[in-house]
Write a protein that holds these residues in place. Structure first.
Motif, PDB file in Angstrom:
ATOM      1  N   ASP A 292       7.459 -24.386 -23.515  1.00  0.00           N
ATOM      2  CA  ASP A 292       8.559 -25.338 -23.613  1.00  0.00           C
ATOM      3  C   ASP A 292       9.903 -24.654 -23.368  1.00  0.00           C
ATOM      4  O   ASP A 292      10.099 -23.486 -23.727  1.00  0.00           O
ATOM      5  N   TYR A 293      10.803 -25.404 -22.772  1.00  0.00           N
ATOM      6  CA  TYR A 293      12.135 -24.886 -22.421  1.00  0.00           C
ATOM      7  C   TYR A 293      13.195 -25.771 -23.080  1.00  0.00           C
ATOM      8  O   TYR A 293      13.164 -26.990 -22.948  1.00  0.00           O
ATOM      9  N   ASN A 294      14.115 -25.148 -23.802  1.00  0.00           N
ATOM     10  CA  ASN A 294      15.196 -25.856 -24.490  1.00  0.00           C
ATOM     11  C   ASN A 294      16.525 -25.517 -23.810  1.00  0.00           C
ATOM     12  O   ASN A 294      17.048 -24.419 -23.974  1.00  0.00           O
ATOM     13  N   PRO A 295      17.079 -26.436 -23.001  1.00  0.00           N
ATOM     14  CA  PRO A 295      18.369 -26.172 -22.348  1.00  0.00           C
ATOM     15  C   PRO A 295      19.484 -26.011 -23.387  1.00  0.00           C
ATOM     16  O   PRO A 295      19.341 -26.433 -24.541  1.00  0.00           O
ATOM     17  N   ASP A 296      20.598 -25.434 -22.959  1.00  0.00           N
ATOM     18  CA  ASP A 296      21.671 -25.123 -23.905  1.00  0.00           C
ATOM     19  C   ASP A 296      22.587 -26.306 -24.210  1.00  0.00           C
ATOM     20  O   ASP A 296      22.822 -26.628 -25.366  1.00  0.00           O
ATOM     21  N   TRP A 297      23.153 -26.930 -23.161  1.00  0.00           N
ATOM     22  CA  TRP A 297      24.245 -27.884 -23.360  1.00  0.00           C
ATOM     23  C   TRP A 297      24.019 -29.176 -22.582  1.00  0.00           C
ATOM     24  O   TRP A 297      23.395 -29.173 -21.531  1.00  0.00           O
ATOM     25  N   ALA A 298      24.589 -30.275 -23.100  1.00  0.00           N
ATOM     26  CA  ALA A 298      24.763 -31.514 -22.340  1.00  0.00           C
ATOM     27  C   ALA A 298      26.238 -31.862 -22.403  1.00  0.00           C
ATOM     28  O   ALA A 298      26.898 -31.630 -23.436  1.00  0.00           O
ATOM     29  N   LEU A 299      26.773 -32.432 -21.304  1.00  0.00           N
ATOM     30  CA  LEU A 299      28.223 -32.588 -21.215  1.00  0.00           C
ATOM     31  C   LEU A 299      28.587 -33.765 -20.330  1.00  0.00           C
ATOM     32  O   LEU A 299      27.943 -34.000 -19.297  1.00  0.00           O
TER      33      LEU A 299
END
Length: 363
Positions: A292-299
């Motif tokens: 699983d991959y957890n991205p850092d930011w949403a903007l």
């Protein structure tokens, strides 16, 4: 001692000495370690070891600066934030397709180009040991390297080894080995097997990620916004250490894990273009064949008052493929394909600093 055990001891002898502050800083900031070529395959293991000792080198925290993150409902229930979440929240599934013949051709090409007839070596070291208040300290006084020219009289079962370690079929492995020079196997069996294994796994990874295709699941499969409220334990941090006060994210503070993240969060807060942003919760995950991959930011970026751009960002110390760890690089590629499959209005980018955002143009 036989040739195989000598080679293994020579190549995998652990490095001695204290972990430097520079190395700890690189691990904390997700920067490449700059290891010598022969140690690069072990970079992930080294990073995990360094992470395990980082708390021991951390200074005592000032309890008066400890804060528990609280939900900022003015942002969390804001129309802009809900709009951003509704863009990125959907889940995907994936299929992997690639040409097995092309895979074999690429492996053979790499083995021919990269593996040399390197014999085993015996390394003799002498050191002086002194008792000091801090404990025993050693100083290296003498090093001698002796090449072992004899060829191995016993050859290990390379087919069983590679089949167990790569999950390729026996016939596929036979096809590969019949097309490469097997003399290095007699010169240094352990080294040859390890190098072939490394090449096979590298090529498999490249084909796996290049051949992956994501598709969005139906409208009922998505991450709920309440993920921000559903942490098992309260999120805590320390001012001036890993917390930044926030007016544009779902919490009253943003917790950062590196200097790169700290600088980005500060720029997001000060930017007139950034309307809302969030450090994505750990349970927001993109499925990949590598884990699983957890991205850092949403903007959410507003441009010119009437144009809105939706971003998912991965923050790294470098965008250069050669400076990223392989697993990081390939998970990022999977993340790109996942968000591409959701809808074109989402822009997935790797950034090292806020100025990278300025260079991203609207399609």
């Amino acid at each position: 001692m036989n040739l195989i055990s000598v080679t293994r001891a020579t190549r995998k002898k652990p490095m001695m000495g204290k972990v430097s502050d520079d190395l700890i800083d690189k691990v904390k900031n997700n920067q490449p370690l700059g290891l010598p070529l022969d140690l690069q395959p072990y970079e992930s293991a080294i990073v995990e070891k360094v992470k395990a000792i980082i708390p021991k080198k951390t200074n005592i925290k000032d309890k008066s600066k400890e804060r528990t993150l609280k939900l900022n409902k003015q942002v969390y229930l804001n129309q802009d934030f809900m709009e951003l979440w509704n863009k990125i929240k959907y889940k995907t599934t994936y299929d992997v397709r690639f040409d097995s013949e092309a895979l074999k051709v690429k492996i053979v090409e790499r083995v021919k180009g990269q593996i040399k007839r390197e014999g085993a070596k015996i390394i003799y070291r002498k050191a002086a040991v002194a008792q000091k208040l801090s404990g025993l300290e050693s100083t290296e006084k003498y090093v001698d390297v002796i090449a072992v020219d004899e060829k191995a009289t016993y050859l290990p079962d390379i087919l069983s080894f590679l089949q167990n370690e790569t999950q390729l079929t026996r016939n596929t492995l036979i096809d590969i080995l019949l097309k490469v020079d097997l003399e290095p196997l007699r010169v240094n069996p352990q080294l040859f097997m390890e190098e072939v294994l490394k090449i096979i796994n590298e090529v498999k990874l490249e084909f796996l990620v290049d051949g992956i295709q994501y598709r969005r699941l139906d409208d009922q499969e998505y991450y709920i916004q309440e993920l921000f409220e559903a942490e098992d334990t309260p999120i805590k941090g320390y001012l001036e250490s890993n917390l930044l006060e926030s007016t544009k994210s779902p919490f009253d503070y943003v917790r950062y894990d590196s200097t790169v993240e700290s600088d980005l969060a500060r720029s997001f807060e000060n930017s007139t273009n950034v309307k809302v942003y969030a450090k994505l919760p750990p349970k927001f995950k993109v499925q990949t064949p590598l884990g699983d991959y957890n991205p850092d930011w949403a903007l959410l970026w507003e441009q010119g008052g009437d144009t809105k751009l939706y971003f998912v960002l991965e923050s790294k110390g470098s965008k250069d493929k050669l400076k990223l760890r392989p697993m990081e690089y390939y998970k990022i590629k999977c993340g790109q394909k996942h968000f591409d499959a959701l809808e074109p209005s989402i822009k997935y980018e790797v950034v090292t600093q806020y100025s990278d955002m300025i260079n991203i143009k609207e399609d």
